[in-house]
Design a protein around this motif. Structure first.
Motif, PDB file in Angstrom:
ATOM      1  N   GLY A 222       0.792  -1.220   0.000  1.00 32.33           N
ATOM      2  CA  GLY A 222       0.000   0.000   0.000  1.00 32.33           C
ATOM      3  C   GLY A 222       0.824   1.270   0.000  1.00 32.33           C
ATOM      4  N   MET A 223       2.132   1.163  -0.032  1.00 30.11           N
ATOM      5  CA  MET A 223       3.010   2.335   0.005  1.00 30.11           C
ATOM      6  C   MET A 223       3.859   2.450  -1.259  1.00 30.11           C
ATOM      7  SD  MET A 223       2.120   3.468   2.912  1.00 30.11           S
ATOM      8  CE  MET A 223       1.140   2.751   4.244  1.00 30.11           C
ATOM      9  N   HIS A 224       4.327   1.305  -1.749  1.00 34.19           N
ATOM     10  CA  HIS A 224       5.219   1.277  -2.904  1.00 34.19           C
ATOM     11  C   HIS A 224       4.449   0.686  -4.088  1.00 34.19           C
ATOM     12  CE1 HIS A 224       7.719   1.044   0.761  1.00 34.19           C
ATOM     13  NE2 HIS A 224       8.458   1.931   0.113  1.00 34.19           N
ATOM     14  N   TRP A 225       4.347   1.467  -5.158  1.00 33.38           N
ATOM     15  CA  TRP A 225       3.442   1.118  -6.245  1.00 33.38           C
ATOM     16  C   TRP A 225       4.196   0.843  -7.534  1.00 33.38           C
ATOM     17  CZ3 TRP A 225      -1.632   0.416  -5.132  1.00 33.38           C
ATOM     18  CH2 TRP A 225      -2.043   0.858  -3.868  1.00 33.38           C
ATOM     19  N   GLY A 226       3.734  -0.171  -8.265  1.00 39.37           N
ATOM     20  CA  GLY A 226       4.359  -0.547  -9.522  1.00 39.37           C
ATOM     21  C   GLY A 226       3.365  -1.194 -10.460  1.00 39.37           C
ATOM     22  N   ASN A 227       3.872  -1.874 -11.485  1.00 40.87           N
ATOM     23  CA  ASN A 227       3.038  -2.516 -12.496  1.00 40.87           C
ATOM     24  C   ASN A 227       2.046  -1.516 -13.086  1.00 40.87           C
ATOM     25  OD1 ASN A 227       2.196  -4.647 -14.113  1.00 40.87           O
ATOM     26  ND2 ASN A 227       0.746  -5.438 -12.607  1.00 40.87           N
ATOM     27  N   HIS A 228       2.545  -0.320 -13.360  1.00 46.49           N
ATOM     28  CA  HIS A 228       1.693   0.741 -13.900  1.00 46.49           C
ATOM     29  C   HIS A 228       1.293   0.412 -15.325  1.00 46.49           C
ATOM     30  CE1 HIS A 228       2.698   3.424 -10.513  1.00 46.49           C
ATOM     31  NE2 HIS A 228       3.909   2.895 -10.610  1.00 46.49           N
ATOM     32  N   ARG A 229      -0.001   0.575 -15.623  1.00 47.30           N
ATOM     33  CA  ARG A 229      -0.448   0.356 -16.996  1.00 47.30           C
ATOM     34  C   ARG A 229      -1.628   1.272 -17.324  1.00 47.30           C
ATOM     35  NH1 ARG A 229      -1.215  -3.267 -12.600  1.00 47.30           N
ATOM     36  NH2 ARG A 229      -2.801  -4.843 -13.007  1.00 47.30           N
ATOM     37  N   PHE A 230      -1.647   1.662 -18.593  1.00 45.51           N
ATOM     38  CA  PHE A 230      -2.734   2.483 -19.122  1.00 45.51           C
ATOM     39  C   PHE A 230      -4.046   1.722 -18.984  1.00 45.51           C
ATOM     40  CE2 PHE A 230      -5.566   3.364 -22.671  1.00 45.51           C
ATOM     41  CZ  PHE A 230      -5.655   4.744 -22.671  1.00 45.51           C
ATOM     42  N   LEU A 231      -5.092   2.410 -18.502  1.00 41.16           N
ATOM     43  CA  LEU A 231      -6.401   1.779 -18.349  1.00 41.16           C
ATOM     44  C   LEU A 231      -7.382   2.284 -19.401  1.00 41.16           C
ATOM     45  CD1 LEU A 231      -7.877  -0.290 -16.597  1.00 41.16           C
ATOM     46  CD2 LEU A 231      -8.598   1.584 -15.112  1.00 41.16           C
ATOM     47  N   PHE A 232      -7.652   3.583 -19.406  1.00 37.08           N
ATOM     48  CA  PHE A 232      -8.471   4.150 -20.483  1.00 37.08           C
ATOM     49  C   PHE A 232      -8.223   5.651 -20.575  1.00 37.08           C
ATOM     50  CE2 PHE A 232     -11.242   4.112 -16.747  1.00 37.08           C
ATOM     51  CZ  PHE A 232     -11.837   5.372 -16.754  1.00 37.08           C
ATOM     52  N   GLY A 233      -8.457   6.177 -21.764  1.00 35.20           N
ATOM     53  CA  GLY A 233      -8.240   7.598 -22.018  1.00 35.20           C
ATOM     54  C   GLY A 233      -9.453   8.240 -22.644  1.00 35.20           C
ATOM     55  N   GLY A 234      -9.376   9.543 -22.846  1.00 34.70           N
ATOM     56  CA  GLY A 234     -10.454  10.252 -23.516  1.00 34.70           C
ATOM     57  C   GLY A 234     -10.561   9.807 -24.961  1.00 34.70           C
ATOM     58  N   ARG A 235     -11.787   9.627 -25.405  1.00 34.86           N
ATOM     59  CA  ARG A 235     -11.985   9.215 -26.787  1.00 34.86           C
ATOM     60  C   ARG A 235     -11.754  10.391 -27.729  1.00 34.86           C
ATOM     61  NH1 ARG A 235     -17.021   5.812 -24.470  1.00 34.86           N
ATOM     62  NH2 ARG A 235     -16.880   7.595 -23.060  1.00 34.86           N
ATOM     63  N   ALA A 236     -11.664  10.141 -28.996  1.00 38.65           N
ATOM     64  CA  ALA A 236     -11.133  11.104 -29.968  1.00 38.65           C
ATOM     65  C   ALA A 236     -11.838  12.455 -29.891  1.00 38.65           C
ATOM     66  CB  ALA A 236     -11.258  10.530 -31.375  1.00 38.65           C
TER      67      ALA A 236
END
Length: 360
Positions: A222-236
């Motif tokens: 809960g303090m050290h964070w990793g495995n970052h990945r894009f989830l979703f973004g604004g559509r066009a």
């Protein structure tokens, strides 16, 4: 995803800037908005973002910030000449250095009915570290493992990062420190572990390539964070159907677990910087899987106090609550939202039946 709608419970702000007294002598409150929210016993708790600024002198800007004096971060006011060209009311660049024109802190407000609040006169969390030297902003609250985890944007001359504090009683609060470095914000913690790991949503800032989008990260402590990945973004932005979120998006309050999956409230901004609210649905067991998203915004700035204020045309939520089953509002989800950086509105998230069951 079910057919959700956001319906305003009141057509006036439940909290206004004028309701909040300044915490610092000689300062004035410019805005009270974007509250985190949670249930605490029989009370609704809000952590308001309160922006205060010293009264300016003629022809000068009064810039509040922390500076180190004998190794101790200390609140000071710097008086700088106003730039000759027009500038943003919230941020200004002078001699190639960028400043905020106000300093934000977190102020606690309490209510028994969720509508009428008593606001503390003193800050609950005030900038105290050099990585908070420009202010602390836009908190989220998640109840997790017997304590309330408070994530917030910590702003300094090096940019916005993400701070974490914890409390069990909303009297004593412990700063854990910065968990994501600049530039980042809009962090919402999931309220339980998933497959033995903590999860959070965050919003890295971007520069030449890409647009601000919602990302996912996990942690074993809960303090050290990793495995970052894009989830979703604004559509066009070029697609008129999605212009309302085409410029940037960011996560709102902590996700809520439903029978369909993790329900996520998020904000989207268009090319004119008008903000709206929408929903996404993530898989229960694997929140990296996006199951569904709103095709249209559920709430847009429509009322005068949502369209006019310190920063106009904004509805922005980082706080919601789900009333317990033993209350007279059993299961209702109330969404607290900032309006034009000048007040707080309240809406209810409801499911609308579009196709009644047919029996024959």
């Amino acid at each position: 995803m079910k057919n959700y709608q956001l319906r305003r419970l009141v057509n006036q702000p439940i909290l206004k800037t004028s309701d909040v007294k300044p915490a610092i002598d000689g300062f004035e409150v410019l805005g009270a908005f974007n509250p985190a929210a949670c249930l605490f016993g029989d009370e609704v708790i809000l952590l308001l973002r309160v922006a205060e600024a010293p009264k300016p002198k003629t022809g000068q800007l009064a810039i509040p910030l922390l500076v180190e004096q004998d190794g101790v971060p200390t609140l000071t006011v710097q008086y700088l000449p106003k730039p000759p060209q027009p500038y943003d009311a919230r941020v200004v660049t002078i001699n190639k250095k960028t400043y905020l024109t106000s300093m934000s802190h977190l102020r606690l407000a309490r209510s028994r009915d969720g509508i009428h609040f008593t606001i503390d006169e003193k800050p609950f969390l005030f900038p105290a570290r050099m990585d908070e030297s420009y202010g602390v902003e836009d908190a989220r609250i998640t109840f997790l493992e017997g304590k309330y985890w408070i994530t917030y944007t910590a702003v300094s001359e090096h940019g916005p990062g993400v701070g974490l504090a914890v409390t069990t009683d909303f009297v004593n609060v412990e700063r854990v420190g910065m968990i994501l470095p600049p530039p980042n914000k809009d962090v919402a913690l999931f309220p339980e572990k998933i497959n033995g790991k903590y999860y959070l949503l965050h919003r890295p800032m971007v520069s030449e390539i890409g647009k601000p989008s919602v990302w996912l990260a996990d942690s074993t402590d809960g303090m050290h964070w990793g495995n970052h990945r894009f989830l979703f973004g604004g559509r066009a932005l070029s697609d008129e159907r999605y212009a309302w979120e085409g410029a940037k998006i960011g996560a709102g309050p902590e996700p809520i677990l439903t029978d369909e999956g993790w329900l996520v409230c998020y904000h989207g901004a268009d090319a004119t910087h008008a903000y709206a609210l929408a929903l996404a649905l993530l898989d229960k067991e694997d929140p990296s899987i996006v199951l569904d998203r709103s095709a249209l915004p559920l709430l847009t700035p429509e009322l005068p106090w949502e369209r006019e204020g310190f920063f106009p045309n904004v509805v922005f939520s980082n706080g919601w609550i789900q009333w317990p089953e033993d209350s007279d509002k059993a299961g209702q989800i109330w969404v607290y939202y900032g309006a034009a950086d000048s007040g707080v509105g309240l809406a209810e998230l409801v499911v609308v039946q579009t196709h009644p069951d047919e029996h024959g």
